[in-house]
Design an enzyme around this catalytic site. Structure first.
Site, PDB file in Angstrom:
ATOM      1  N   ARG A   1      -2.276   1.818   4.700  1.00 28.72           N
ATOM      2  CA  ARG A   1      -1.113   2.323   3.953  1.00 28.72           C
ATOM      3  C   ARG A   1      -0.464   1.229   3.115  1.00 28.72           C
ATOM      4  O   ARG A   1       0.049   1.499   2.021  1.00 28.72           O
ATOM      5  CB  ARG A   1      -0.101   2.921   4.943  1.00 28.72           C
ATOM      6  CG  ARG A   1      -0.649   4.141   5.683  1.00 28.72           C
ATOM      7  CD  ARG A   1       0.334   4.660   6.713  1.00 28.72           C
ATOM      8  NE  ARG A   1      -0.134   5.852   7.395  1.00 28.72           N
ATOM      9  CZ  ARG A   1      -0.739   5.847   8.582  1.00 28.72           C
ATOM     10  NH1 ARG A   1      -0.963   4.702   9.228  1.00 28.72           N
ATOM     11  NH2 ARG A   1      -1.120   6.988   9.150  1.00 28.72           N
TER      12      ARG A   1
ATOM     13  N   HIS B   1       5.038   3.042  10.683  1.00 29.96           N
ATOM     14  CA  HIS B   1       4.110   4.174  10.583  1.00 29.96           C
ATOM     15  C   HIS B   1       2.824   3.549  10.025  1.00 29.96           C
ATOM     16  O   HIS B   1       2.612   3.501   8.813  1.00 29.96           O
ATOM     17  CB  HIS B   1       4.676   5.232   9.633  1.00 29.96           C
ATOM     18  CG  HIS B   1       3.674   6.289   9.254  1.00 29.96           C
ATOM     19  ND1 HIS B   1       3.032   7.080  10.176  1.00 29.96           N
ATOM     20  CD2 HIS B   1       3.182   6.661   8.048  1.00 29.96           C
ATOM     21  CE1 HIS B   1       2.195   7.908   9.546  1.00 29.96           C
ATOM     22  NE2 HIS B   1       2.268   7.666   8.255  1.00 29.96           N
TER      23      HIS B   1
ATOM     24  N   ASP C   1       3.432  10.609  13.958  1.00 36.53           N
ATOM     25  CA  ASP C   1       2.701   9.907  15.013  1.00 36.53           C
ATOM     26  C   ASP C   1       3.193  10.383  16.383  1.00 36.53           C
ATOM     27  O   ASP C   1       2.410  10.563  17.316  1.00 36.53           O
ATOM     28  CB  ASP C   1       2.908   8.397  14.898  1.00 36.53           C
ATOM     29  CG  ASP C   1       2.831   7.935  13.447  1.00 36.53           C
ATOM     30  OD1 ASP C   1       1.882   7.259  13.075  1.00 36.53           O
ATOM     31  OD2 ASP C   1       3.751   8.299  12.680  1.00 36.53           O
TER      32      ASP C   1
ATOM     33  N   ARG D   1       1.675  13.654  17.037  1.00 32.41           N
ATOM     34  CA  ARG D   1       0.264  13.496  17.439  1.00 32.41           C
ATOM     35  C   ARG D   1       0.185  13.046  18.894  1.00 32.41           C
ATOM     36  O   ARG D   1      -0.653  13.535  19.668  1.00 32.41           O
ATOM     37  CB  ARG D   1      -0.413  12.451  16.533  1.00 32.41           C
ATOM     38  CG  ARG D   1      -0.655  12.975  15.132  1.00 32.41           C
ATOM     39  CD  ARG D   1      -1.132  11.893  14.166  1.00 32.41           C
ATOM     40  NE  ARG D   1      -1.482  12.491  12.885  1.00 32.41           N
ATOM     41  CZ  ARG D   1      -1.496  11.852  11.724  1.00 32.41           C
ATOM     42  NH1 ARG D   1      -1.175  10.564  11.667  1.00 32.41           N
ATOM     43  NH2 ARG D   1      -1.838  12.465  10.615  1.00 32.41           N
TER      44      ARG D   1
HETATM   45  P1  NAD Z   1      -1.268  13.712  -3.892  1.00 32.26           P
HETATM   46  O1  NAD Z   1      -2.035  12.819  -4.793  1.00 32.26           O
HETATM   47  O2  NAD Z   1      -1.857  15.014  -3.481  1.00 32.26           O
HETATM   48  O3  NAD Z   1       0.160  14.036  -4.528  1.00 32.26           O
HETATM   49  C1  NAD Z   1       0.961  13.063  -5.116  1.00 32.26           C
HETATM   50  C2  NAD Z   1       1.807  13.740  -6.167  1.00 32.26           C
HETATM   51  O4  NAD Z   1       2.720  12.773  -6.701  1.00 32.26           O
HETATM   52  C3  NAD Z   1       1.001  14.293  -7.368  1.00 32.26           C
HETATM   53  O5  NAD Z   1       1.330  15.654  -7.590  1.00 32.26           O
HETATM   54  C4  NAD Z   1       1.407  13.413  -8.513  1.00 32.26           C
HETATM   55  O6  NAD Z   1       1.397  14.065  -9.777  1.00 32.26           O
HETATM   56  C5  NAD Z   1       2.818  13.014  -8.092  1.00 32.26           C
HETATM   57  N1  NAD Z   1       3.298  11.798  -8.763  1.00 32.26           N
HETATM   58  C6  NAD Z   1       2.613  10.646  -8.978  1.00 32.26           C
HETATM   59  N2  NAD Z   1       3.369   9.783  -9.658  1.00 32.26           N
HETATM   60  C7  NAD Z   1       4.557  10.396  -9.889  1.00 32.26           C
HETATM   61  C8  NAD Z   1       5.764   9.999 -10.541  1.00 32.26           C
HETATM   62  N3  NAD Z   1       5.883   8.803 -11.124  1.00 32.26           N
HETATM   63  N4  NAD Z   1       6.779  10.884 -10.577  1.00 32.26           N
HETATM   64  C9  NAD Z   1       6.666  12.113  -9.996  1.00 32.26           C
HETATM   65  N5  NAD Z   1       5.558  12.525  -9.373  1.00 32.26           N
HETATM   66  C10 NAD Z   1       4.515  11.683  -9.307  1.00 32.26           C
HETATM   67  O7  NAD Z   1      -0.905  12.812  -2.612  1.00 32.26           O
HETATM   68  P2  NAD Z   1      -0.489  13.371  -1.162  1.00 32.26           P
HETATM   69  O8  NAD Z   1      -1.697  13.511  -0.315  1.00 32.26           O
HETATM   70  O9  NAD Z   1       0.456  14.490  -1.328  1.00 32.26           O
HETATM   71  O10 NAD Z   1       0.300  12.095  -0.590  1.00 32.26           O
HETATM   72  C11 NAD Z   1       1.572  11.752  -1.099  1.00 32.26           C
HETATM   73  C12 NAD Z   1       2.103  10.540  -0.329  1.00 32.26           C
HETATM   74  O11 NAD Z   1       2.389  10.934   1.031  1.00 32.26           O
HETATM   75  C13 NAD Z   1       1.088   9.380  -0.218  1.00 32.26           C
HETATM   76  O12 NAD Z   1       1.753   8.156  -0.391  1.00 32.26           O
HETATM   77  C14 NAD Z   1       0.563   9.516   1.206  1.00 32.26           C
HETATM   78  O13 NAD Z   1       0.058   8.309   1.720  1.00 32.26           O
HETATM   79  C15 NAD Z   1       1.836   9.958   1.914  1.00 32.26           C
HETATM   80  N6  NAD Z   1       1.649  10.534   3.257  1.00 32.26           N
HETATM   81  C16 NAD Z   1       2.616  10.238   4.148  1.00 32.26           C
HETATM   82  C17 NAD Z   1       2.518  10.692   5.459  1.00 32.26           C
HETATM   83  C18 NAD Z   1       3.606  10.309   6.431  1.00 32.26           C
HETATM   84  O14 NAD Z   1       3.468  10.494   7.651  1.00 32.26           O
HETATM   85  N7  NAD Z   1       4.707   9.776   5.953  1.00 32.26           N
HETATM   86  C19 NAD Z   1       1.432  11.501   5.853  1.00 32.26           C
HETATM   87  C20 NAD Z   1       0.473  11.816   4.890  1.00 32.26           C
HETATM   88  C21 NAD Z   1       0.578  11.304   3.584  1.00 32.26           C
END
Ligand code: NAD
Length: 317
Positions: free
Chosen positions: A92, A179, A152, A155
């Site tokens: 991450r 995380h 987490d 899970r």
């Molecule tokens: P994704 O690529 O499917 O979606 C990301 C979205 O962000 C896209 O729609 C994109 O157009 C948009 N985006 C990108 N740059 C942008 C900007 N400058 N302004 C506005 N929108 C913008 O990715 P995802 O799978 O949805 O993951 C999103 C984030 O969530 C990642 O960083 C991922 O690692 C994180 N995530 C966190 C957890 C957690 O437990 N916190 C779990 C899973 C994923």
């Protein structure tokens, strides 16, 4: 600024995570209005249309639309799931620089809109992205929350529920710290109903053992990579975790959730966002629960927080 009593959520980032959250939110009926914002405006528009077509089957009516940052002005909660996600084998932390530039383009227009609600961040590395949100917004830390180790912890509870053959909702155990790879399960604080997990193991006549707990904790930490390898991204679990946090805020629940919170000096840690059970209510983070950790657990938690602090400092936060 808020001009009515309607509960409004603004979602920034309509990818896998954002839309899993939005879909779970629609099904839970937690709010009155949901605005979808994304740099990819066509995607936000299509997602709003698709969700709206589910409204006739939903628990309640809701206003769902695609919008601009100015639409955050009267939101109660802004959920941020924008940015890049992990590729197989990528950790991450390696997302940090790319997601920092994404946040630089997001936080300012949200604050400029007059928004004065609660930020809820999911973008990874979530602890550092939450710290960045706090710094860029200038908001009080009680109003800037990360999803932290809520996923987490879910899970962990699920795996312990399977191991002990009990409903995971009767498992009271937490994942704390980053995380990410340095997160910790403080087993001294883990209970099934009212019984300590160590007691259950000691009295189980060999049916359960501590080696299995070590494996469960490794499985929790490795779960994201395993899912990413299998299906490219993880999203349903985090979507539901985000809804859980939003429900605690709107319901003024005072629920204990392992969100990413600004550490307030417990265990000698300050100025860093990290996962710890916190009391969540209408005004955001209302208190931190200081766990009675063993010396070893405490040292691991401190190490995890120091890693986050140092990594954030390297990019000026
Ligand atoms: P994704 O690529 O499917 O979606 C990301 C979205 O962000 C896209 O729609 C994109 O157009 C948009 N985006 C990108 N740059 C942008 C900007 N400058 N302004 C506005 N929108 C913008 O990715 P995802 O799978 O949805 O993951 C999103 C984030 O969530 C990642 O960083 C991922 O690692 C994180 N995530 C966190 C957890 C957690 O437990 N916190 C779990 C899973 C994923």
């Amino acid at each position: 600024m808020k001009k009515n009593d309607l509960k409004k959520v603004a979602l920034v980032g309509t990818g896998f995570v954002g839309m899993s959250f939005a879909y779970a939110l629609l099904n839970s009926g937690e709010c009155d209005q949901l605005v979808l914002i994304d740099v990819n405006k066509a995607k936000a528009k299509g997602e709003a249309m698709d969700l709206n077509h589910g409204l006739p089957f939903a628990k309640r009516n809701m206003l769902i639309y695609d919008g601009e940052y100015s639409d955050c002005a009267d939101a109660d909660v802004v959920v941020i799931a924008a940015g890049v996600n992990q590729k197989p084998g990528e950790d991450r932390i390696s997302l940090l620089n790319r997601n920092l530039s994404v946040f630089k383009s997001i936080i300012e227009p949200i604050v400029d809109s007059g928004f004065d609600g609660i930020f809820l961040v999911a973008t990874n590395p979530v602890d550092i992205m939450t710290k960045i949100t706090k710094e860029l917004s200038g908001f009080d830390s009680s109003k800037v929350i990360g999803s932290g180790t809520t996923l987490d912890t879910a899970r962990l509870r699920y795996l312990l529920g399977s191991y002990f053959s009990i409903d995971p909702r009767n498992v009271h155990a937490y994942v704390i710290g980053e995380h990410g790879d340095s997160e910790i399960v403080p087993w001294s604080q883990a209970y099934v109903t009212t019984k300590s997990i160590f007691d259950i193991i000691d009295k189980s006549k060999g049916r359960f053992n501590r080696e299995d707990l070590d494996k469960i904790s490794r499985d929790v930490t490795g779960a994201a990579q395993e899912i990413i390898k299998a299906k490219s991204a993880t999203y349903y679990g985090i979507g539901m975790a985000l809804v859980r946090i939003v429900r605690a805020i709107f319901g003024d629940e005072k629920s204990a959730l392992t969100v990413s919170v600004m550490q307030n000096g417990a265990y000698g840690i300050k100025g860093v966002y990290s996962g710890l059970p916190a009391i969540i209510g209408r005004s955001g983070v209302e208190d931190l629960i200081i766990l009675d950790l063993t010396e070893e657990e405490k040292q691991k938690f401190i190490k995890s927080c120091n890693f986050l602090k140092q990594t954030a400092e390297e990019i000026g936060f």
